[in-house]
Design an enzyme around this catalytic site. Structure first.
Site, mmCIF file in Angstrom:
data_model
loop_
_atom_site.group_PDB
_atom_site.id
_atom_site.type_symbol
_atom_site.label_atom_id
_atom_site.label_comp_id
_atom_site.label_asym_id
_atom_site.label_seq_id
_atom_site.Cartn_x
_atom_site.Cartn_y
_atom_site.Cartn_z
ATOM 1 C CG HIS A 322 -15.951 39.728 12.943
ATOM 2 N ND1 HIS A 322 -15.439 39.473 11.871
ATOM 3 C CD2 HIS A 322 -14.958 40.664 14.525
ATOM 4 C CE1 HIS A 322 -13.635 39.944 11.953
ATOM 5 N NE2 HIS A 322 -13.659 39.991 13.433
ATOM 6 C CG HIS A 397 -14.448 35.792 13.594
ATOM 7 N ND1 HIS A 397 -13.457 34.792 14.496
ATOM 8 C CD2 HIS A 397 -13.472 36.624 14.182
ATOM 9 C CE1 HIS A 397 -12.362 34.992 14.705
ATOM 10 N NE2 HIS A 397 -12.073 36.535 15.112
ATOM 11 N N GLY A 400 -8.834 32.067 12.511
ATOM 12 C CA GLY A 400 -8.119 31.536 14.005
ATOM 13 C C GLY A 400 -7.301 31.075 14.303
#
Lengths: 474, 137
Positions: A322, A397, A400
């Protein structure tokens, strides 16, 4: 800044000032309210870079980064006569930070009595934080790792052919140029292979909690109550140093570019420049190190499982990066174009039948692995067609961050975090008290909402939800 | 004069202050050490450094990343620094010695990937220098 909601999951930042393209941010209203850290301004800054195509994109797990936001995707014109660029900051310091998911033949009921013993074995097997690895490579061996990635691991007995077949790019970018990796970067890498590192890196033993797409789950080999292992780490000091070295080298070689930037972490070189070619070779070498790193960790995880469950199998579903830049083709305004797609905290999400998906998974679509925070669920999704038209084949990904580390330390105690995890039956190992508090679930956004957004936007399809049983924090 | 950690969403923002640029740099290096270990680090080893850049910002970036390199590659944790700063032929130069110890002998509580340019600030006024920078952790 003119922000316009154009769909329930999409916020558009209208083009203004020096922006060459608009911003496109995949956010629900709920997640939009969490964004207070300046990362939307970073989306706008990226939109000013030369050669950017389509839009400056950010995923729902976005938060502030260096130059580019974390969760950012930006595609640059890679045509020979184009004005495209490469920006080390658009890939990040942890080159090929990524995730892999191991599937075991063990069920939760079989594993439950042995979980504590399993976590102790994993603590012994996988160094964390600043600890050095068990392998001490010579510089010649390191050069082979940088050149071959997972191929080195296969040759050295740390991988199976099936592992290679289930890794993005087969675990090796052929464009790697070990000679473009500095001595400083090599010095950092020789004793770090097979280590998690620190920060938000982890290894989790998880249970498949819920299957949302039976057919894709079957194709992936996922079933309810199966024990799986999720590994999140990257290229360690090699990648960090490569990024550092090339930001500085580009700044020195291209002072006129540096002078015009609002943030020096946006530093870039035109793709035609020698430094761009050298950086891309060094980036690929660091990416190969990261794949070998996750593969060596996989080897030790297998050994740990074999000690407790002698007849079990531990296979790799997929390994996905990522933090990386890759040359990919997309249709833009009706024309097929070669682009250099920068993903910084964003995962490839290619739909079924895409030629870059390993053959064994191709008909089901690329597995998209999205870890949550410790104590919350992680997700397996499959790439969907919408990603090809809306996000240059990309998806979120992770959850967060939403809290700063200092806020987590101010508002939570390590005992609170430990107690909360214990109440959920989650075993926590590794890391310091400070690290545990900084990485507490409350410091992250709601992962389930992040998944809803990417599903609503048509970027990926939820396949399975995973819940943690044991967490080894970096 | 010393250093403080400031709020940042994902990483570590540092403010280091001093009576001079080198004094503030010394405190910046001590902030790196504090992020890695909360124990008192002794002065048992010495590493020489010589850095040169076009700007003070670049020099600070290089200094911080050199400290991170020494920790990662040489297992060296800094106690303090004896630094000298001067300008020459349009470049700024920092030379001196870093004093510290083997990181393996201390309990480590944090990790640093790299120093960044993000939000980097150097303010110099009337014998008071303030450095601000973000570490990627």
């Amino acid at each position: 800044m003119a922000n316009k909601r154009i769909a329930s999951a999409v916020l558009q930042i209208e083009k203004e000032g020096a922006m060459r393209v608009p911003g496109r941010v995949f956010l629900s209203e709920k997640l939009e309210s969490c964004i207070t850290d300046g990362s939307l301004d970073q989306v706008k800054n990226v939109a000013t870079l030369p050669g950017i195509v389509g839009a400056s994109i950010a995923m729902p797990d976005m938060h502030i980064g260096y130059g580019f936001p974390i969760g950012g995707v930006a595609a640059f014109d890679a045509a020979a006569e184009g004005e495209g660029i490469v920006s080390p900051g658009g890939i990040g310091f942890d080159i090929n930070c990524g995730v892999r998911l191991l599937l075991t033949s063990i069920t939760y009921e079989q594993a439950r009595p042995f979980l504590e013993a399993l976590m102790e074995l994993l603590v012994q097997a996988v160094p964390t934080g600043t600890s050095q690895g068990k392998l001490k490579l010579t510089h010649e061996e390191l050069a082979a790792v940088l050149r071959e990635g997972s191929g080195w691991a296969l040759r050295s007995g740390y991988a199976t052919q099936a592992d290679i077949d289930h890794t993005e790019s087969a675990g090796c970018m052929a464009s790697a140029a070990p000679s473009a990796v500095s001595h400083h970067a090599q010095d950092r890498g020789v004793h770090q292979l097979g280590t998690l590192g620190g920060g938000n890196h982890f290894l989790e033993v998880q249970r498949v909690d819920q299957i949302l797409s039976e057919s894709t789950a079957n194709a992936y080999g996922l079933r309810k109550d199966q024990i799986v292992v999720l590994i999140h780490c990257g290229s360690r000091g090699v990648g960090h140093q490569v990024c550092t070295d090339y930001v500085r080298a580009m700044e020195d070689a291209l002072p006129e570019v540096a002078a015009g930037l609002s943030d020096k972490n946006l530093m870039y070189a035109p793709l035609s420049h020698t430094l761009a070619k050298q950086y891309l070779g060094a980036m690929a070498a660091a990416a190969n190190f990261a794949w070998a790193n996750r593969q060596v960790i996989t080897y030790h995880v297998r050994k740990a499982f074999e000690r407790l469950f002698p007849n079990c199998s531990v296979t790799l579903l997929y390994d996905v990066s990522h933090n990386i830049a890759k040359f990919e083709n997309y249709v833009v305004d009706g024309e097929e174009r070669s682009l250099l797609v920068h993903r910084k905290g964003a995962t490839r999400a290619f739909p079924p039948h895409h030629p870059e998906i390993p053959l064994v998974l191709r008909s089901a679509g690329q597995p998209v692995l999205v870890p949550g925070s410790m104590g919350t669920s992680s997700w397996v999704l499959s790439g969907a067609l919408g990603s090809m038209t809306e996000s240059f084949g990309s998806c979120c990904h992770g959850a967060g961050r939403q809290w700063s580390r200092s806020k987590a330390l101010a508002e939570l105690s390590v005992n609170d975090v430990r107690r909360s995890l214990q109440e959920q039956g989650i075993l926590l190992r590794g890391s310091s008290s400070k690290g545990i508090v900084e990485e507490a679930p409350q410091a992250y956004k709601d992962i389930d909402e992040v998944i809803r957004v990417v599903a609503d936007a048509g970027l990926a399809v939820p396949v399975a939800r995973l819940v943690p049983l044991g967490v080894l924090k970096g | 004069m010393g250093f403080t950690f400031l709020p940042h969403t994902a990483d570590l923002k540092v403010r280091a202050e001093g009576h001079s640029f080198v004094d503030a740099c010394n405190h910046a290096l001590q902030a790196i050490t504090r992020q890695v270990s909360e124990q008192h680090v002794q002065s048992k080893q010495v590493h020489s450094i010589s850095l040169s850049a076009h700007t003070k910002e670049a020099l600070l970036f290089d200094l911080l990343n050199e400290a991170i390199y020494l920790l990662d590659a040489k297992n060296f944790l800094i106690h303090n620094a004896t630094l000298h700063f001067h300008s020459e032929n349009g470049r700024v130069i920092l030379q001196g010695e870093l004093h510290g110890d083997d990181a393996g002998t201390y309990e480590t509580t944090g990790h640093i990937k790299a120093a960044t340019y993000h939000d980097m600030k150097i303010e110099e006024r009337d014998g008071h220098v303030v450095l601000e920078f973000v570490l990627d952790i």
